[in-house]
Scaffold this motif. Structure first.
Motif, PDB file in Angstrom:
ATOM      1  N   LEU A  16      26.645  46.333  47.147  1.00 52.09           N
ATOM      2  CA  LEU A  16      26.013  45.413  46.198  1.00 52.09           C
ATOM      3  C   LEU A  16      25.680  46.104  44.889  1.00 52.09           C
ATOM      4  CD1 LEU A  16      23.565  43.250  48.369  1.00 52.09           C
ATOM      5  CD2 LEU A  16      25.732  42.564  47.336  1.00 52.09           C
ATOM      6  N   ASN A  17      25.164  47.320  44.965  1.00 52.37           N
ATOM      7  CA  ASN A  17      24.791  48.026  43.739  1.00 52.37           C
ATOM      8  C   ASN A  17      26.001  48.306  42.866  1.00 52.37           C
ATOM      9  OD1 ASN A  17      22.021  48.119  44.151  1.00 52.37           O
ATOM     10  ND2 ASN A  17      22.101  50.036  45.288  1.00 52.37           N
ATOM     11  N   THR A  18      27.153  48.538  43.492  1.00 50.51           N
ATOM     12  CA  THR A  18      28.377  48.751  42.723  1.00 50.51           C
ATOM     13  C   THR A  18      28.848  47.460  42.065  1.00 50.51           C
ATOM     14  OG1 THR A  18      29.081  50.557  44.168  1.00 50.51           O
ATOM     15  CG2 THR A  18      30.787  49.481  42.856  1.00 50.51           C
ATOM     16  N   ILE A  19      28.715  46.357  42.786  1.00 50.77           N
ATOM     17  CA  ILE A  19      29.234  45.083  42.297  1.00 50.77           C
ATOM     18  C   ILE A  19      28.282  44.422  41.306  1.00 50.77           C
ATOM     19  CG2 ILE A  19      29.947  42.756  42.960  1.00 50.77           C
ATOM     20  CD1 ILE A  19      30.806  43.904  45.651  1.00 50.77           C
ATOM     21  N   ALA A 216      33.893  49.338  44.947  1.00 51.12           N
ATOM     22  CA  ALA A 216      34.749  49.308  43.756  1.00 51.12           C
ATOM     23  C   ALA A 216      35.887  48.288  43.886  1.00 51.12           C
ATOM     24  CB  ALA A 216      35.278  50.702  43.454  1.00 51.12           C
ATOM     25  N   PRO A 217      36.708  48.349  44.965  1.00 45.83           N
ATOM     26  CA  PRO A 217      37.769  47.336  45.074  1.00 45.83           C
ATOM     27  C   PRO A 217      37.224  45.931  45.305  1.00 45.83           C
ATOM     28  CG  PRO A 217      37.690  48.704  47.046  1.00 45.83           C
ATOM     29  CD  PRO A 217      36.799  49.356  46.039  1.00 45.83           C
ATOM     30  N   ARG A 220      36.434  43.958  42.208  1.00 45.59           N
ATOM     31  CA  ARG A 220      37.577  43.350  41.527  1.00 45.59           C
ATOM     32  C   ARG A 220      38.077  42.105  42.257  1.00 45.59           C
ATOM     33  NH1 ARG A 220      38.592  49.009  40.710  1.00 45.59           N
ATOM     34  NH2 ARG A 220      39.722  49.169  42.684  1.00 45.59           N
ATOM     35  N   ALA A 221      37.755  41.991  43.540  1.00 46.93           N
ATOM     36  CA  ALA A 221      38.287  40.889  44.341  1.00 46.93           C
ATOM     37  C   ALA A 221      37.347  39.692  44.415  1.00 46.93           C
ATOM     38  CB  ALA A 221      38.592  41.383  45.756  1.00 46.93           C
ATOM     39  N   LEU A 222      36.035  39.947  44.408  1.00 45.36           N
ATOM     40  CA  LEU A 222      35.076  38.859  44.588  1.00 45.36           C
ATOM     41  C   LEU A 222      34.630  38.292  43.249  1.00 45.36           C
ATOM     42  CD1 LEU A 222      32.769  40.314  47.403  1.00 45.36           C
ATOM     43  CD2 LEU A 222      34.534  38.561  47.636  1.00 45.36           C
TER      44      LEU A 222
END
Length: 247
Positions: A16-19, A216-217, A220-222
Motif C-alpha cells: 500500500l505504501n508503494t502504491i 511496484a508492478p 502499474r496494474a491497479l
C-alpha cells in the motif's frame, strides 16, 4: 498465528505504501489485535516503517541534491526536535488515554488520505499563505508525526504546497527524507523508553520491505481509484472498530 498476522499486515502495508500510502492502517491495528498495548503498537509500527522511508529518501537523492542544502538541514533539525517532542508525548501517554485518542487519529488520517489530492490542490492555491520553510508549522507537523505516524506524508505534502513548492518530485524527496529523520529520532526515544517490541518490529521491517518491492508492478496494474477505495475502506473500518473498543 500472531506472527503470521503481523507479517501479512506488514507485507500488505509495504504494498500500500508503494502504491498510495496508508500502511499504518494495517500495521498498527494488527499489533493491537495480537495483544500488543496500543502505545507499544504505535511505536513498533513506526519503527517498522523505517526501511521504507530510507529507501524512498535514497531514491529521491537527486531531487534532494537540487534543493538548497542549508534549507534542507534546517528542516531536518526542526523535524528532529518535533519528533523528539512527539515521541516523548507518546512516552508519557497511558495506554488507556491513547486508546481513547486512537480512533480519532485513525479517522483523521483516513480523511486526510481520502482528500489528500484536494488538500494539496487547496494548499497550492494558497501558496505562501504561511512562511516558506517556517519553523512553527514544521514543528507542529513533526510533533504529530512523533506521536502518531498515520497520514504524515500527505500532511507534509500539503505543508510544502502552502510554502509555495510546485515540483512534486522535490516535494516527495523532501517528504521521504524528513519522514525518515522523524522516524529515526522517534525510534531512539521509543527504544530508550522501552516502547518497541523488537522481534515484531524487525520481522515487520522485512515483510514491509518485500511488500514495497512487490507493490511496484501492482501500482502499474491497479487503477488508482480502486486502491484508494480499498485503503479508505480499511481506514474507516479500523476507525469504527477502535471506536467500538472504547464504548
Amino acid at each position: 498465528m500472531d506472527i503470521a498476522l503481523i507479517l501479512i499486515a506488514a507485507f500488505a502495508a509495504g504494498v500500500l505504501n508503494t502504491i498510495a500510502g496508508g500502511g499504518t492502517f494495517l500495521t498498527f491495528p494488527a499489533l493491537v489485535f495480537i495483544g500488543v498495548p496500543p502505545v507499544l503498537a504505535n511505536a513498533t509500527s513506526t519503527v517498522a516503517a523505517l526501511p521504507g522511508y530510507l529507501a524512498g529518501a535514497v531514491g529521491f537523492r537527486a531531487e534532494l541534491a537540487q534543493m538548497e542544502r542549508a534549507v534542507v538541514l534546517r528542516l531536518v533539525v526542526i523535524t528532529l526536535v518535533g519528533g523528539v517532542l512527539g515521541a516523548i508525548l507518546l512516552l508519557v501517554s497511558s495506554n488507556e488515554a491513547f486508546s481513547v485518542i486512537v480512533p480519532f487519529l485513525l479517522l483523521a488520517a483516513t480523511l486526510v488520505f481520502m482528500f489528500g489530492d484536494r488538500l494539496r490542490a487547496w494548499a497550492a492555491s494558497k501558496s505562501r499563505a504561511v512562511t516558506p520553510y517556517g519553523t512553527a508549522a514544521m514543528l507542529m507537523v513533526s510533533i504529530y508525526g512523533g506521536y502518531f505516524n498515520g497520514g504524515l506524508g500527505i500532511v507534509l505534502l500539503a505543508l510544502f504546497a502552502l510554502w509555495g513548492m510546485v515540483n512534486i518530485h522535490e516535494m516527495n524527496g523532501l517528504k521521504t527524507a524528513l519522514s525518515f529523520a522523524l522516524a529515526a529520532i522517534s525510534m531512539l526515544v521509543y527504544a530508550a523508553g522501552g516502547l518497541v517490541v523488537w522481534h515484531h518490529a524487525l520481522a515487520m521491517m522485512l515483510a514491509a520491505t518485500a511488500g514495497g518491492y512487490a507493490g511496484a508492478p501492482l501500482s502499474r496494474a491497479l487503477p488508482k481509484p480502486v486502491v484508494r477505495g480499498l485503503v479508505a475502506a480499511v481506514g474507516f473500518g479500523m476507525s469504527a472498530i477502535f471506536f467500538w473498543r472504547i464504548l
